[in-house]
Scaffold this active site. Sequence first.
Site, PDB file in Angstrom:
ATOM      1  N   GLU A 149       6.060 -29.641  -8.746  1.00 36.62           N
ATOM      2  CA  GLU A 149       5.937 -30.777  -9.665  1.00 36.62           C
ATOM      3  C   GLU A 149       4.465 -31.055  -9.934  1.00 36.62           C
ATOM      4  OE1 GLU A 149       4.589 -33.813  -8.739  1.00 36.62           O
ATOM      5  OE2 GLU A 149       4.348 -33.412  -6.595  1.00 36.62           O
ATOM      6  N   GLU A 153       1.349 -40.324 -10.807  1.00 36.19           N
ATOM      7  CA  GLU A 153       1.933 -41.638 -10.542  1.00 36.19           C
ATOM      8  C   GLU A 153       1.514 -42.591 -11.653  1.00 36.19           C
ATOM      9  OE1 GLU A 153       2.255 -43.379  -6.742  1.00 36.19           O
ATOM     10  OE2 GLU A 153       1.966 -41.490  -5.679  1.00 36.19           O
ATOM     11  N   PHE A 250     -11.108 -36.970 -15.546  1.00 37.39           N
ATOM     12  CA  PHE A 250     -11.412 -36.902 -14.118  1.00 37.39           C
ATOM     13  C   PHE A 250     -12.918 -36.854 -13.858  1.00 37.39           C
ATOM     14  CE2 PHE A 250      -6.992 -36.079 -14.013  1.00 37.39           C
ATOM     15  CZ  PHE A 250      -6.551 -36.443 -12.762  1.00 37.39           C
ATOM     16  N   LEU A 251     -13.694 -37.301 -14.825  1.00 37.49           N
ATOM     17  CA  LEU A 251     -15.140 -37.351 -14.654  1.00 37.49           C
ATOM     18  C   LEU A 251     -15.604 -38.812 -14.662  1.00 37.49           C
ATOM     19  CD1 LEU A 251     -17.093 -34.967 -14.307  1.00 37.49           C
ATOM     20  CD2 LEU A 251     -17.788 -35.253 -16.682  1.00 37.49           C
ATOM     21  N   CYS A 261      -1.182 -37.375  -2.452  1.00 35.01           N
ATOM     22  CA  CYS A 261      -1.318 -35.973  -2.867  1.00 35.01           C
ATOM     23  C   CYS A 261      -2.700 -35.390  -2.609  1.00 35.01           C
ATOM     24  CB  CYS A 261      -0.955 -35.834  -4.339  1.00 35.01           C
ATOM     25  SG  CYS A 261       0.785 -36.141  -4.689  1.00 35.01           S
ATOM     26  N   LYS A 324      -4.037 -46.413  -7.280  1.00 37.27           N
ATOM     27  CA  LYS A 324      -4.371 -46.225  -8.685  1.00 37.27           C
ATOM     28  C   LYS A 324      -3.557 -47.224  -9.487  1.00 37.27           C
ATOM     29  CE  LYS A 324      -2.591 -42.934 -11.123  1.00 37.27           C
ATOM     30  NZ  LYS A 324      -2.205 -41.628 -11.696  1.00 37.27           N
TER      31      LYS A 324
END
Length: 442
Positions: A149, A153, A250-251, A261, A324
Site C-alpha cells: 500500500e 494518512e 516533501f521539501l 511508517c 500530521k
Amino acid sequence: MRMTVIGTGYVGVVHAACMADIGHEVLGVDIDEERVAALTAGHAPIYEAGLNALLARTVKSGRLRFSTSTTEAARFARLHFVCVGTPQVPGGEAADTRHVDAVVDGMAPHLQPGSLIVGKSTVPVGTTARLAARLRAVAPHSEIAWNPEFLREGFAVADTRRPERIVVGVESRRAEATLREIYEPMLISGVPFFSTDPATAELVKVASNAFLATKISFINAMAEVCDAAGADVVTLAEAVGQDSRIGHRFLQPGLGFGGSCFPKDIRAFAARAEELGVGDSIAFLHQVDEINTRQRRRTVDMARNLVGGSFTDRRIAVLGAAFKPESDDVRDSPALDVAASIRRVGAEVRVHDPEAVDNARRKFPGLQYTLDVPKACEDADLVLHLTAWPEYREISPAELGPVVRSRKILDARDTLDAASWQSAGWTLSALGRPRISGAYAA
C-alpha cells in the site's frame, strides 16, 4: 469478487471499505471483538476524511461485513488480503513480522484449493519467499503475492480509489490476472500497473518511504545550516524546488516526520540491508533518522531560549498533537514528543488538536488538553505550532494576542503567515529562519 481483509487497522479498514464500494463482496477480520462490533455498526476506529460515511454506506449495502474468525474467512473466499501491522521488534530496529506470519500460518490449514493470499503490510524484502515456502508445505495448491500500500494518512480513501500506481509481486499469471481483475476500475481510469517479482514489490514500498524521508531530512539539515549562517530556509527550499529534477513536494522544513511508517520503515530497511550484507549501501538512512530526531531536540532548545532559558513555572501552549494534519494518529508524533519533553523539564503544557486529543490523552495523560484554541493559549508564555492543521493558519493573531501572557510563537512547521503575526505584535520564530519581531512583542 469475494475477498477477505485480515486486520482492520488503518490500512485494512480503508482497503475493505473501498473494495466493497467498487462492488466486491468483502469480509473484514480482526481479533479485537470491540473493534469488530464498532465496524459492524459502521463506526471507523480512526479519523480519516470520508471514511465513516464510506464505511456506513458499504456495511448498509451488505457488501461489507466483519468477523473475528479466520476459519470463517477461509471458507468465505479464495482471495485474502493481509493488512496487519509490522512494528519494530522490541529492543531492536528490524521489522516484527510475527503478526503476518501468524495470519498465514493460521489460515493455511483452512484454505480452499487455489486460494491466493495477498500481503499489503510493509515487510522486509524476502518475506514473501519465506512465507511462500511455509504455505506450500501446508497448502500446496495455494499461493502468496505482495501488493504494497502507498496510502497517505489524511488522504487514504482518495489514494485507494485513485492510487498513483499499483504494484504487485507475483509468481504466476493466475495471481496477476486475479489482481488485475480486482483493480479493474482503477486500471480503466489509467492508473499505472506494475507486475513484478515479490522481492521487487516489497522493495518498492520501503524504497519510496526511504527516499521521501531523506528529502525531508535534507531540507531540515539545510535549516540547521541556515540557522548558523543567518539565512532563510523557506526561501532556499522554494528556490531549490523550482528545479524540475527536485520539485517542491516533501521539501518543507520543520519539525520532521513521525507516524507509524517512515521512522520504523527506514530503520527496518537499514536492518534488513545489514542482514543481506549490503548495509553500507544505505548507511545514510541512519543519518536521515538522526537528523529527524534532532529536529525535536532543536525545537525544545529553541522554545527554552524563547522563555528565558528555563521552563520552570512557564506556561506553554501547543497547537497540534497528531503527527500530521487530517489525522488523529499520535504514533511517534513529533508534536507530542516535544510537548512531553517540555513538561518533563518543568513547564505547564496545554495541548490543542482538532481530532487527536483523545488519542493523545491516552498516550500522555500528564499533559493538559483542550478543544478550544484560546483556552490552550490562555496566559501562555509561548505558543508552539507543531502540527500543520489548516485551522491554525486561520487563527487571528490580533484576537489571540490579548489571551497570552507573552506574544511569542514558535512555528515549527513553517506554515504560518509571518507578516500577519508580526503586524499583530508577535515575535515569530521558526527553524532555519531569522526571527521576526512585531512592534508590540512582549
